[in-house]
Design a protein around this motif. Structure first.
Motif, PDB file in Angstrom:
ATOM      1  N   PHE A 177      50.327  19.932  85.935  1.00 20.30           N
ATOM      2  CA  PHE A 177      51.435  20.003  86.873  1.00 20.30           C
ATOM      3  C   PHE A 177      50.947  19.640  88.273  1.00 20.30           C
ATOM      4  CE2 PHE A 177      52.158  22.937  83.397  1.00 20.30           C
ATOM      5  CZ  PHE A 177      53.399  22.518  82.944  1.00 20.30           C
ATOM      6  N   TYR A 178      51.593  18.622  88.870  1.00 19.97           N
ATOM      7  CA  TYR A 178      51.185  18.102  90.167  1.00 19.97           C
ATOM      8  C   TYR A 178      52.384  17.950  91.089  1.00 19.97           C
ATOM      9  CZ  TYR A 178      46.912  16.627  87.741  1.00 19.97           C
ATOM     10  OH  TYR A 178      45.768  16.592  87.010  1.00 19.97           O
ATOM     11  N   MET A 179      52.069  17.780  92.363  1.00 19.21           N
ATOM     12  CA  MET A 179      53.073  17.439  93.365  1.00 19.21           C
ATOM     13  C   MET A 179      52.997  15.935  93.605  1.00 19.21           C
ATOM     14  SD  MET A 179      54.232  20.419  93.717  1.00 19.21           S
ATOM     15  CE  MET A 179      55.504  19.956  94.887  1.00 19.21           C
ATOM     16  N   VAL A 180      54.084  15.234  93.348  1.00 16.92           N
ATOM     17  CA  VAL A 180      54.138  13.779  93.498  1.00 16.92           C
ATOM     18  C   VAL A 180      55.482  13.403  94.111  1.00 16.92           C
ATOM     19  CG1 VAL A 180      54.126  11.554  92.301  1.00 16.92           C
ATOM     20  CG2 VAL A 180      52.663  13.413  91.479  1.00 16.92           C
ATOM     21  N   THR A 181      55.465  12.568  95.126  1.00 15.32           N
ATOM     22  CA  THR A 181      56.706  12.028  95.666  1.00 15.32           C
ATOM     23  C   THR A 181      57.053  10.749  94.928  1.00 15.32           C
ATOM     24  OG1 THR A 181      56.431  12.957  97.884  1.00 15.32           O
ATOM     25  CG2 THR A 181      57.834  11.025  97.684  1.00 15.32           C
ATOM     26  N   ILE A 182      58.201  10.744  94.284  1.00 11.26           N
ATOM     27  CA  ILE A 182      58.680   9.534  93.614  1.00 11.26           C
ATOM     28  C   ILE A 182      59.820   8.968  94.450  1.00 11.26           C
ATOM     29  CG2 ILE A 182      59.671   8.569  91.504  1.00 11.26           C
ATOM     30  CD1 ILE A 182      58.390  10.872  89.986  1.00 11.26           C
ATOM     31  N   VAL A 183      59.677   7.741  94.895  1.00  8.35           N
ATOM     32  CA  VAL A 183      60.645   7.115  95.785  1.00  8.35           C
ATOM     33  C   VAL A 183      62.039   7.147  95.149  1.00  8.35           C
ATOM     34  CG1 VAL A 183      61.280   4.978  96.971  1.00  8.35           C
ATOM     35  CG2 VAL A 183      58.867   5.639  96.791  1.00  8.35           C
ATOM     36  N   ASN A 184      63.018   7.569  95.946  1.00  8.61           N
ATOM     37  CA  ASN A 184      64.435   7.643  95.542  1.00  8.61           C
ATOM     38  C   ASN A 184      64.734   8.749  94.540  1.00  8.61           C
ATOM     39  OD1 ASN A 184      64.934   5.489  97.240  1.00  8.61           O
ATOM     40  ND2 ASN A 184      65.118   3.977  95.608  1.00  8.61           N
ATOM     41  N   VAL A 185      63.822   9.701  94.399  1.00 13.67           N
ATOM     42  CA  VAL A 185      64.091  10.915  93.626  1.00 13.67           C
ATOM     43  C   VAL A 185      64.040  12.078  94.603  1.00 13.67           C
ATOM     44  CG1 VAL A 185      63.273  12.498  91.840  1.00 13.67           C
ATOM     45  CG2 VAL A 185      63.183  10.037  91.452  1.00 13.67           C
ATOM     46  N   GLY A 186      65.180  12.734  94.809  1.00 13.19           N
ATOM     47  CA  GLY A 186      65.226  13.806  95.785  1.00 13.19           C
ATOM     48  C   GLY A 186      65.022  13.270  97.194  1.00 13.19           C
ATOM     49  N   THR A 187      64.378  14.080  98.017  1.00 13.23           N
ATOM     50  CA  THR A 187      64.091  13.690  99.402  1.00 13.23           C
ATOM     51  C   THR A 187      62.668  13.141  99.478  1.00 13.23           C
ATOM     52  OG1 THR A 187      63.209  15.866 100.002  1.00 13.23           O
ATOM     53  CG2 THR A 187      65.599  15.579 100.142  1.00 13.23           C
ATOM     54  N   THR A 241      52.274   9.217  96.061  1.00 14.40           N
ATOM     55  CA  THR A 241      53.599   8.612  95.989  1.00 14.40           C
ATOM     56  C   THR A 241      53.641   7.583  94.871  1.00 14.40           C
ATOM     57  OG1 THR A 241      53.951   8.903  98.364  1.00 14.40           O
ATOM     58  CG2 THR A 241      55.359   7.317  97.245  1.00 14.40           C
ATOM     59  N   LEU A 242      54.713   7.593  94.115  1.00 18.28           N
ATOM     60  CA  LEU A 242      54.950   6.594  93.092  1.00 18.28           C
ATOM     61  C   LEU A 242      56.238   5.842  93.422  1.00 18.28           C
ATOM     62  CD1 LEU A 242      54.118   8.437  89.739  1.00 18.28           C
ATOM     63  CD2 LEU A 242      52.871   6.554  90.787  1.00 18.28           C
ATOM     64  N   GLY A 243      56.207   4.532  93.214  1.00 21.15           N
ATOM     65  CA  GLY A 243      57.370   3.713  93.496  1.00 21.15           C
ATOM     66  C   GLY A 243      57.265   2.948  94.788  1.00 21.15           C
ATOM     67  N   ASP A 244      56.187   3.193  95.546  1.00 22.71           N
ATOM     68  CA  ASP A 244      56.025   2.472  96.806  1.00 22.71           C
ATOM     69  C   ASP A 244      55.395   1.101  96.600  1.00 22.71           C
ATOM     70  OD1 ASP A 244      53.692   3.679  96.013  1.00 22.71           O
ATOM     71  OD2 ASP A 244      53.049   4.257  98.017  1.00 22.71           O
ATOM     72  N   SER A 245      54.471   1.006  95.645  1.00 25.95           N
ATOM     73  CA  SER A 245      53.836  -0.294  95.399  1.00 25.95           C
ATOM     74  C   SER A 245      54.343  -0.961  94.126  1.00 25.95           C
ATOM     75  CB  SER A 245      52.304  -0.138  95.328  1.00 25.95           C
ATOM     76  OG  SER A 245      51.937   0.684  94.243  1.00 25.95           O
TER      77      SER A 245
END
Length: 231
Positions: free
Chosen positions: A123-133, A196-200
């Motif tokens: 379980f990790y913290m990951v920002t996925i572009v366009n999911v949530g804020t 972050t995922l979805g940026d590249s």
């Protein structure tokens, strides 16, 4: 003498044929372990997605009904890499059944793993572009799934355009674990630091469940992702 020689020849021939048959059977058995059928891959992928959905619902119910803070869940279990969260002091914030929660912790079995060993959920913290804020999301992850399982996971997640892509996105923190934000141990706030995922690779934008191939250190292989808490 000729008859005895014929018998020896037949015995030798039988030994050779038996050895050849044994080799063929062994090779076939190994092939069955190595090659995962589409049906078997889709079965395990479906089970992983259903299990993740149960985790997501348990967390959502705990927050909305039980008033549990986002950092207050205990994600430790038999088949997880998370350490117990001592902030959690009741069964309402325990997720997995072997710790008193409602959801069974689920392993990715060795036959579905590129490494030939069982793989526990992480379980990790990951920002996925366009999911949530822009805040990092809590995700469930399995590293090391076989290609067939990865493709089946994408098909069932409506992310089939990701199938067969050799490399989708490189995560910098995989080569620098000091920047890796794990949801583990005793927490008094959401873990800081994230990737972050979805940026590249734009195809990942907005996706909550998908599999991609990572070819960087320290572990190369297919990565299964499921967003448990979009923030």
């Amino acid at each position: 003498m000729r008859q005895r020689g014929n018998i020896l020849f037949l015995i030798l021939l039988a030994v050779v044929l038996f050895a050849a048959l044994s080799y063929a059977v062994t090779r076939n058995e190994r092939g069955q372990v190595k090659d995962v059928s589409k049906e078997r891959a889709e079965t395990i992928a479906s089970q992983l997605i259903q299990n993740a959905g149960l985790i997501e619902n348990t967390i959502m119910r705990g927050m909305t009904v039980g008033g549990i803070p986002d950092y207050g869940f205990d994600l430790s279990g038999t088949y997880t890499t998370s350490a117990p969260n001592n902030t959690c002091t009741s069964t309402a914030c325990r997720v997995f059944s072997d710790k008193g929660g409602p959801v069974p912790s689920m392993v990715l079995p060795a036959w579905a793993s590129e490494f030939g060993t069982d793989i526990n959920m992480q379980f990790y913290m990951v920002t996925i572009v366009n999911v949530g804020t822009d805040l990092p999301d809590l995700v469930m992850m399995y590293r090391g799934a076989k290609q067939e399982v990865c493709d089946a996971y994408n098909r069932l997640s409506s992310a089939s355009e990701l199938d067969g892509v050799s490399k989708l996105e490189s995560w910098g923190w995989l080569s620098n674990n000091s920047g890796l934000a794990w949801y583990t141990g005793t927490l008094t706030a959401m873990p800081s630091g994230y990737s972050t995922l979805g940026d590249s690779y734009a195809a990942l934008k907005g996706k909550r469940s998908f599999c991609f191939y990572h070819n960087g250190a320290p572990s190369e292989g297919h990565v299964l992702i499921y967003v448990l808490m979009a923030r």
